[in-house]
Enzyme design. Sequence first.
Site, PDB file in Angstrom:
ATOM      1  N   HIS A   1       0.802  -1.221   0.000  1.00  0.00           N
ATOM      2  CA  HIS A   1       0.000   0.000   0.000  1.00  0.00           C
ATOM      3  C   HIS A   1       0.833   1.270   0.000  1.00  0.00           C
ATOM      4  O   HIS A   1       0.282   2.360  -0.187  1.00  0.00           O
ATOM      5  CB  HIS A   1      -1.016  -0.036   1.136  1.00  0.00           C
ATOM      6  CG  HIS A   1      -2.068  -1.071   0.883  1.00  0.00           C
ATOM      7  ND1 HIS A   1      -2.929  -1.002  -0.198  1.00  0.00           N
ATOM      8  CD2 HIS A   1      -2.375  -2.221   1.519  1.00  0.00           C
ATOM      9  CE1 HIS A   1      -3.727  -2.052  -0.193  1.00  0.00           C
ATOM     10  NE2 HIS A   1      -3.405  -2.809   0.832  1.00  0.00           N
TER      11      HIS A   1
ATOM     12  N   HIS B   1       3.146  -8.249  -3.077  1.00  0.00           N
ATOM     13  CA  HIS B   1       2.233  -9.010  -3.924  1.00  0.00           C
ATOM     14  C   HIS B   1       2.229  -8.375  -5.307  1.00  0.00           C
ATOM     15  O   HIS B   1       1.721  -7.267  -5.485  1.00  0.00           O
ATOM     16  CB  HIS B   1       0.826  -8.988  -3.317  1.00  0.00           C
ATOM     17  CG  HIS B   1      -0.181  -9.783  -4.086  1.00  0.00           C
ATOM     18  ND1 HIS B   1      -1.511  -9.853  -3.730  1.00  0.00           N
ATOM     19  CD2 HIS B   1      -0.075 -10.553  -5.208  1.00  0.00           C
ATOM     20  CE1 HIS B   1      -2.166 -10.616  -4.575  1.00  0.00           C
ATOM     21  NE2 HIS B   1      -1.312 -11.049  -5.492  1.00  0.00           N
TER      22      HIS B   1
ATOM     23  N   GLU C   1       4.305 -12.732  -2.739  1.00  0.00           N
ATOM     24  CA  GLU C   1       2.946 -13.231  -2.917  1.00  0.00           C
ATOM     25  C   GLU C   1       2.586 -13.206  -4.397  1.00  0.00           C
ATOM     26  O   GLU C   1       2.863 -12.224  -5.094  1.00  0.00           O
ATOM     27  CB  GLU C   1       1.947 -12.373  -2.136  1.00  0.00           C
ATOM     28  CG  GLU C   1       2.097 -12.476  -0.634  1.00  0.00           C
ATOM     29  CD  GLU C   1       1.035 -11.701   0.114  1.00  0.00           C
ATOM     30  OE1 GLU C   1       0.837 -11.986   1.305  1.00  0.00           O
ATOM     31  OE2 GLU C   1       0.395 -10.806  -0.491  1.00  0.00           O
TER      32      GLU C   1
ATOM     33  N   HIS D   1      -3.710 -10.813   7.380  1.00  0.00           N
ATOM     34  CA  HIS D   1      -4.777 -10.164   6.627  1.00  0.00           C
ATOM     35  C   HIS D   1      -5.727  -9.441   7.582  1.00  0.00           C
ATOM     36  O   HIS D   1      -6.379 -10.059   8.409  1.00  0.00           O
ATOM     37  CB  HIS D   1      -5.580 -11.127   5.748  1.00  0.00           C
ATOM     38  CG  HIS D   1      -6.340 -10.401   4.665  1.00  0.00           C
ATOM     39  ND1 HIS D   1      -5.740  -9.973   3.512  1.00  0.00           N
ATOM     40  CD2 HIS D   1      -7.625  -9.997   4.579  1.00  0.00           C
ATOM     41  CE1 HIS D   1      -6.631  -9.357   2.746  1.00  0.00           C
ATOM     42  NE2 HIS D   1      -7.779  -9.352   3.381  1.00  0.00           N
TER      43      HIS D   1
END
EC number: 2.6.99.2
Length: 248
Positions: A15, A48, A75, A196
């Site tokens: 992010h 990811h 990921e 998560h």
Amino acid sequence: MTTSNRILLGVNIDHVATLRQARGTRYPDPVKAALDAEEAGADGITVHLREDRRHIQERDVLLLKDVLQTRMNFEMGVTEEMMAFAERIRPAHICLVPETRQELTTEGGLDVAGQEARIKAAVERLSKIGSEVSLFIDADERQIEASKRVGAPAIELHTGRYADAQTPSEVAEELQRIVDGVAVGLAQGLIVNAGHGLHYHNVEAVAAIKGINELNIGHALVAHALFVGFKGAVAEMKALILAAAAKA
């Protein structure tokens, strides 16, 4: 695999890249965030690389591979494109995750039991490059046992349902599901990680579960970093999980 109550913190920097991609700029730099996270005590860096490239880009991964002092947890979806890229970069750790273009974030665990042959082939192929392969799955006995059958040495239990639970009874139920999942995973001889949706107000209960090797956390760290800086955010989280694990 940890042999004590010490628990590892994997910092997901996706992010940071999300913020960069929102304006198509060169900043903020996820690579700098990763290095800051390492200085603050991160035990590994998770990225990811999605099929839609909504945040992390190939260049980020290649740079990280060269500069990280800890280790990369890569990921990826189970696609030929990602398999070939993983073979190129040979990360220390690979976590196979489900992926759809429409989702806001990863919405559930990989259905290993429903596609054992495909996942087994992926695990075998990626293990040949020296990567430790984990499977991102729900804390479900059927999925955990399937993960063992396909040859994965590790699993990452999806904690999203726990994080999204609203009432105390729902929170307790979902936490127990994770506790049970950890026990099943350990009984199968698997390394058990989790992550998560974890943040500063819900992480301690999960960190206190004996047998969890590592927690992977991202969004909460990036959000908190707006107010305390990235090093401060990582250091606070590391202190929280270590304290919780020590009390367990």
